[in-house]
Design a protein around this motif. Structure first.
Motif, PDB file in Angstrom:
ATOM      1  N   ASP A 159       0.797  -1.321  -0.136  1.00 26.45           N
ATOM      2  CA  ASP A 159       0.019   0.005   0.058  1.00 26.45           C
ATOM      3  C   ASP A 159       0.804   1.342   0.039  1.00 26.45           C
ATOM      4  O   ASP A 159       1.493   1.616   1.198  1.00 26.45           O
ATOM      5  CB  ASP A 159      -0.962  -0.034   1.271  1.00 26.45           C
ATOM      6  CG  ASP A 159      -2.046   1.153   1.309  1.00 26.45           C
ATOM      7  OD1 ASP A 159      -1.732   2.113   0.477  1.00 26.45           O
ATOM      8  OD2 ASP A 159      -3.040   0.769   1.987  1.00 26.45           O
ATOM      9  N   GLU A 160       0.824   2.078  -1.040  1.00 23.12           N
ATOM     10  CA  GLU A 160       1.731   3.150  -1.401  1.00 23.12           C
ATOM     11  C   GLU A 160       1.278   4.377  -0.446  1.00 23.12           C
ATOM     12  O   GLU A 160       1.906   5.503  -0.517  1.00 23.12           O
ATOM     13  CB  GLU A 160       1.961   3.596  -2.795  1.00 23.12           C
ATOM     14  CG  GLU A 160       2.870   2.270  -3.445  1.00 23.12           C
ATOM     15  CD  GLU A 160       3.096   2.533  -4.823  1.00 23.12           C
ATOM     16  OE1 GLU A 160       2.932   3.781  -5.266  1.00 23.12           O
ATOM     17  OE2 GLU A 160       3.347   1.416  -5.603  1.00 23.12           O
ATOM     18  N   SER A 161       0.279   4.377   0.278  1.00 25.96           N
ATOM     19  CA  SER A 161      -0.253   5.403   0.952  1.00 25.96           C
ATOM     20  C   SER A 161       0.573   5.300   2.429  1.00 25.96           C
ATOM     21  O   SER A 161       0.378   6.319   3.109  1.00 25.96           O
ATOM     22  CB  SER A 161      -1.743   5.522   1.338  1.00 25.96           C
ATOM     23  OG  SER A 161      -2.143   4.195   2.225  1.00 25.96           O
ATOM     24  N   TYR A 162       1.328   4.329   2.782  1.00 27.36           N
ATOM     25  CA  TYR A 162       2.146   4.315   3.782  1.00 27.36           C
ATOM     26  C   TYR A 162       3.611   4.323   3.362  1.00 27.36           C
ATOM     27  O   TYR A 162       4.182   3.867   2.664  1.00 27.36           O
ATOM     28  CB  TYR A 162       1.822   2.864   4.593  1.00 27.36           C
ATOM     29  CG  TYR A 162       0.407   2.802   5.087  1.00 27.36           C
ATOM     30  CD1 TYR A 162       0.530   3.150   6.471  1.00 27.36           C
ATOM     31  CD2 TYR A 162      -0.495   2.080   4.543  1.00 27.36           C
ATOM     32  CE1 TYR A 162      -0.889   2.904   7.140  1.00 27.36           C
ATOM     33  CE2 TYR A 162      -1.885   2.022   5.131  1.00 27.36           C
ATOM     34  CZ  TYR A 162      -2.129   2.469   6.437  1.00 27.36           C
ATOM     35  OH  TYR A 162      -3.174   2.386   6.725  1.00 27.36           O
ATOM     36  N   TYR A 163       4.200   5.248   4.325  1.00 34.01           N
ATOM     37  CA  TYR A 163       5.610   5.189   4.420  1.00 34.01           C
ATOM     38  C   TYR A 163       6.574   4.182   5.310  1.00 34.01           C
ATOM     39  O   TYR A 163       7.851   4.087   5.178  1.00 34.01           O
ATOM     40  CB  TYR A 163       6.195   6.650   4.565  1.00 34.01           C
ATOM     41  CG  TYR A 163       5.767   7.717   3.386  1.00 34.01           C
ATOM     42  CD1 TYR A 163       6.881   7.856   2.447  1.00 34.01           C
ATOM     43  CD2 TYR A 163       4.673   8.058   3.056  1.00 34.01           C
ATOM     44  CE1 TYR A 163       6.690   8.715   1.184  1.00 34.01           C
ATOM     45  CE2 TYR A 163       4.268   8.977   2.026  1.00 34.01           C
ATOM     46  CZ  TYR A 163       5.352   9.153   1.162  1.00 34.01           C
ATOM     47  OH  TYR A 163       5.304   9.913  -0.116  1.00 34.01           O
ATOM     48  N   ALA A 164       5.731   3.621   5.885  1.00 39.50           N
ATOM     49  CA  ALA A 164       6.386   2.644   7.110  1.00 39.50           C
ATOM     50  C   ALA A 164       5.358   1.991   7.350  1.00 39.50           C
ATOM     51  O   ALA A 164       3.896   2.264   7.084  1.00 39.50           O
ATOM     52  CB  ALA A 164       6.883   3.275   8.192  1.00 39.50           C
ATOM     53  N   ALA A 165       5.546   0.818   7.930  1.00 34.69           N
ATOM     54  CA  ALA A 165       4.474  -0.421   8.471  1.00 34.69           C
ATOM     55  C   ALA A 165       3.831  -0.979   7.326  1.00 34.69           C
ATOM     56  O   ALA A 165       2.688  -1.660   7.388  1.00 34.69           O
ATOM     57  CB  ALA A 165       3.451  -0.006   9.278  1.00 34.69           C
ATOM     58  N   SER A 219       3.443   9.828   6.009  1.00 31.79           N
ATOM     59  CA  SER A 219       4.315  10.939   5.659  1.00 31.79           C
ATOM     60  C   SER A 219       5.643  10.709   6.140  1.00 31.79           C
ATOM     61  O   SER A 219       5.787  10.030   7.034  1.00 31.79           O
ATOM     62  CB  SER A 219       3.977  12.323   6.337  1.00 31.79           C
ATOM     63  OG  SER A 219       4.958  13.231   6.091  1.00 31.79           O
ATOM     64  N   ARG A 220       6.674  10.997   5.630  1.00 36.97           N
ATOM     65  CA  ARG A 220       8.251  10.858   5.982  1.00 36.97           C
ATOM     66  C   ARG A 220       8.643  11.394   6.849  1.00 36.97           C
ATOM     67  O   ARG A 220       9.487  11.338   7.897  1.00 36.97           O
ATOM     68  CB  ARG A 220       9.245  11.021   4.617  1.00 36.97           C
ATOM     69  CG  ARG A 220       9.177  10.135   3.591  1.00 36.97           C
ATOM     70  CD  ARG A 220      10.345  10.518   2.975  1.00 36.97           C
ATOM     71  NE  ARG A 220      10.279   9.849   1.575  1.00 36.97           N
ATOM     72  CZ  ARG A 220       9.669  10.821   0.647  1.00 36.97           C
ATOM     73  NH1 ARG A 220       9.461  12.173   0.762  1.00 36.97           N
ATOM     74  NH2 ARG A 220       9.543  10.575  -0.738  1.00 36.97           N
ATOM     75  N   ASP A 221       7.864  12.823   7.350  1.00 37.01           N
ATOM     76  CA  ASP A 221       8.250  13.783   8.208  1.00 37.01           C
ATOM     77  C   ASP A 221       8.418  13.190   9.556  1.00 37.01           C
ATOM     78  O   ASP A 221       9.495  13.811  10.033  1.00 37.01           O
ATOM     79  CB  ASP A 221       7.100  14.638   8.155  1.00 37.01           C
ATOM     80  CG  ASP A 221       6.723  15.687   7.076  1.00 37.01           C
ATOM     81  OD1 ASP A 221       7.595  15.428   6.246  1.00 37.01           O
ATOM     82  OD2 ASP A 221       5.682  16.283   6.886  1.00 37.01           O
ATOM     83  N   ALA A 222       7.612  12.293  10.057  1.00 35.09           N
ATOM     84  CA  ALA A 222       7.880  11.787  11.670  1.00 35.09           C
ATOM     85  C   ALA A 222       8.487  10.332  11.506  1.00 35.09           C
ATOM     86  O   ALA A 222       8.678   9.718  12.500  1.00 35.09           O
ATOM     87  CB  ALA A 222       6.626  11.596  12.361  1.00 35.09           C
ATOM     88  N   LEU A 223       9.320  10.119  10.445  1.00 31.99           N
ATOM     89  CA  LEU A 223       9.647   8.799  10.091  1.00 31.99           C
ATOM     90  C   LEU A 223      11.325   8.589  10.101  1.00 31.99           C
ATOM     91  O   LEU A 223      11.747   7.816   9.188  1.00 31.99           O
ATOM     92  CB  LEU A 223       8.920   7.819   9.312  1.00 31.99           C
ATOM     93  CG  LEU A 223       7.501   7.844   9.160  1.00 31.99           C
ATOM     94  CD1 LEU A 223       6.666   7.259   8.223  1.00 31.99           C
ATOM     95  CD2 LEU A 223       6.926   7.005  10.445  1.00 31.99           C
ATOM     96  N   ALA A 224      12.016   9.499  11.006  1.00 30.07           N
ATOM     97  CA  ALA A 224      13.257   9.489  10.514  1.00 30.07           C
ATOM     98  C   ALA A 224      13.890   7.843  11.043  1.00 30.07           C
ATOM     99  O   ALA A 224      15.001   7.722  10.250  1.00 30.07           O
ATOM    100  CB  ALA A 224      13.843  10.335  11.511  1.00 30.07           C
ATOM    101  N   LEU A 225      13.252   7.103  11.696  1.00 27.81           N
ATOM    102  CA  LEU A 225      13.930   5.925  11.801  1.00 27.81           C
ATOM    103  C   LEU A 225      13.957   4.906  10.693  1.00 27.81           C
ATOM    104  O   LEU A 225      14.784   4.142  10.724  1.00 27.81           O
ATOM    105  CB  LEU A 225      13.113   4.984  12.889  1.00 27.81           C
ATOM    106  CG  LEU A 225      13.211   5.099  14.406  1.00 27.81           C
ATOM    107  CD1 LEU A 225      13.136   6.280  14.918  1.00 27.81           C
ATOM    108  CD2 LEU A 225      12.586   3.908  15.270  1.00 27.81           C
ATOM    109  N   TRP A 226      13.302   5.177   9.781  1.00 24.08           N
ATOM    110  CA  TRP A 226      13.126   4.637   8.328  1.00 24.08           C
ATOM    111  C   TRP A 226      14.058   5.508   7.324  1.00 24.08           C
ATOM    112  O   TRP A 226      14.656   4.899   6.193  1.00 24.08           O
ATOM    113  CB  TRP A 226      12.140   4.363   7.858  1.00 24.08           C
ATOM    114  CG  TRP A 226      11.193   3.207   8.589  1.00 24.08           C
ATOM    115  CD1 TRP A 226      11.282   1.723   8.500  1.00 24.08           C
ATOM    116  CD2 TRP A 226      10.370   3.430   9.684  1.00 24.08           C
ATOM    117  NE1 TRP A 226      10.600   0.959   9.432  1.00 24.08           N
ATOM    118  CE2 TRP A 226      10.140   2.141  10.332  1.00 24.08           C
ATOM    119  CE3 TRP A 226       9.862   4.371  10.600  1.00 24.08           C
ATOM    120  CZ2 TRP A 226       9.253   1.708  11.350  1.00 24.08           C
ATOM    121  CZ3 TRP A 226       9.400   4.265  11.791  1.00 24.08           C
ATOM    122  CH2 TRP A 226       8.908   2.738  11.903  1.00 24.08           C
TER     123      TRP A 226
END
Length: 232
Positions: A159-165, A219-226
């Protein structure tokens, strides 16, 4: 034939070992196979390392793990797909178990995960408990996900609406169309997230997720871990 799909962004230091392990495991297991590295906007020698270690390279510029995985699936030719992270080492016993699970009718699945490196025992214990929870809930850890091509297309892919998980969402979609096999055989994957991001960073992410729910993952904004640069 099996298609091993490796999404990669700036993975030159670790990618060679991952590909070497894939080649050795697939040959030992007796598979017809291909290795496809999806080079997603790398600024290092990821593509050169991939080619030097016997992989076909697909170049994209998404910086989006779900889209990168899907691009690899679209470029691959095998009827059985396996998505392997660029810092993850597989073995022949695991590949044989995955093949047997699909032969037995599973739509797809994942496996146990062990962290490489000097990892403190509480972290190893927590990882083991997490793997058991994944087995109970039929969630596939993203560093090793396998499925048939038919099952991949039936779910619509990642699912390309997710940037993680995206791995969790994909495993839930797989479970709706067939059986999920979470294998007891394990991969070894890098502990670099633990070396790059501390306990406070992980806590902040969990807090954001608790407050914002799934929208945090869109969004990538809060996903620095990835998406931030990691220590090799």
């Amino acid at each position: 034939m099996w298609s091993f799909i490796v999404p990669a962004h700036d993975e030159a230091p670790l990618l060679g070992a991952t590909l070497d392990a894939l080649h050795a495991a697939a040959r030992d297991a007796g598979f017809d196979y291909e290795c496809v590295v999806v080079d997603d906007a790398s600024t290092d020698a990821t593509a050169e390392v991939a080619r030097a270690h016997g992989a076909r390279v697909v170049s994209v510029a998404f910086r989006h793990i779900a889209a990168t995985r899907n691009a690899g699936a679209a470029a691959s030719t095998g009827e059985r797909l396996c998505f392997v992270d660029a810092d993850t080492l597989v073995n022949a016993a695991l590949l044989r178990a995955a093949n047997a699970a699909l032969d037995a009718g599973a739509a797809g699945g994942g496996c146990a995960v062990r962290l490489s490196g000097n990892v403190a025992w509480p972290v190893r214990a927590f990882t083991a408990l997490l793997m058991q929870a994944f087995r109970w809930t039929h969630v596939t850890p993203g560093c090793f996900v396998f499925c048939t091509r038919a099952a991949f297309h039936a779910t619509g892919g990642f699912d390309e609406s997710y940037y993680a998980a995206e791995d969790v969402v994909f495993s839930r979609a797989l479970a709706r169309i067939g059986r999920i096999a979470i294998l007891r055989e394990a991969v070894h994957t890098s502990d670099r997230k633990l070396r790059t991001f501390g306990v406070l960073d992980h806590f902040r992410l969990m807090l954001r997720f608790a407050l914002g729910g799934r929208r945090v993952l869109r969004s990538r904004d809060a996903l620095a871990l990835w998406y931030a640069r990691r220590r090799h």
